[in-house]
Design an enzyme around this catalytic site. Structure first.
Site, PDB file in Angstrom:
ATOM      1  CB  VAL A  42       3.440   3.087   2.023  1.00 35.83           C
ATOM      2  CG1 VAL A  42       3.692   4.111   3.115  1.00 35.83           C
ATOM      3  CG2 VAL A  42       3.567   1.679   2.543  1.00 35.83           C
ATOM      4  CB  SER A  43       1.818   2.841  -3.401  1.00 39.92           C
ATOM      5  OG  SER A  43       2.666   3.941  -3.584  1.00 39.92           O
ATOM      6  CB  THR A  44       6.730   1.740  -3.516  1.00 43.32           C
ATOM      7  OG1 THR A  44       7.139   3.008  -2.995  1.00 43.32           O
ATOM      8  CG2 THR A  44       5.896   1.943  -4.776  1.00 43.32           C
ATOM      9  CD  GLN A  64       4.299   6.213  -0.815  1.00 46.90           C
ATOM     10  OE1 GLN A  64       3.712   5.149  -0.953  1.00 46.90           O
ATOM     11  NE2 GLN A  64       3.784   7.367  -1.155  1.00 46.90           N
ATOM     12  N   GLY A 120       1.560  -1.359   0.365  1.00 47.73           N
ATOM     13  CA  GLY A 120       1.807  -1.797  -1.004  1.00 47.73           C
ATOM     14  C   GLY A 120       0.600  -1.663  -1.908  1.00 47.73           C
TER      15      GLY A 120
END
Length: 142
Positions: free
Chosen positions: A11-13, A16, A49
């Protein structure tokens, strides 16, 4: 051939992770896919992240995954969706082609659970070849 599968999740955030598909959900569904195929679970590789636009080799767990593939401990990669592996068509196509060809290491199977994409099967390998050819033609058209 016995498959030793890695489940790769990302996941990037934080948003999310909370509103999209959580890391726990990705792990559970990826692990279930490995078990359904009666493959060995070689490990779970979790990049939290980290943007999918970054090449896999530039992500902490992505780099570890690539090292384990090169070392021969992993010969299959399972993701929930292809966009968990990469957001770049160019990087994704190059990576899947390299894994399909093998080279210095045996070929690596790639499975996307949601897209029902599986290069461990003859149909999946033909699909990957056709997709790579189509992408190469598209890139050369510009």
């Amino acid at each position: 051939m016995t498959r030793n599968a890695a489940v790769y999740v990302r996941v990037s955030t934080d948003e999310q992770a909370e509103k999209g598909t959580s890391l726990d959900d990705q792990v559970a569904r990826g692990t279930a896919a490995v078990e359904a195929k009666a493959w060995n679970l070689a490990g779970v590789y979790c990049d939290e992240g980290v943007s999918g636009a970054k090449p896999l080799s530039e992500r902490p767990e992505g780099a570890r995954l690539l090292a384990d593939i090169a070392g021969g401990t992993v010969n299959a990669v399972v993701v929930l969706k292809i966009d968990r592996l990469t957001r770049s068509l160019r990087h994704g196509s190059a990576l899947l082609s390299k894994w399909a060809e093998g080279g210095d290491t045996p070929a690596v199977a790639f499975v996307s659970v949601v897209e029902d994409f599986n290069t461990a099967t003859p149909t999946g390998r033909r699909s990957e070849e056709h997709t790579s050819e189509r992408q190469a033609h598209s890139f050369n058209s510009y």
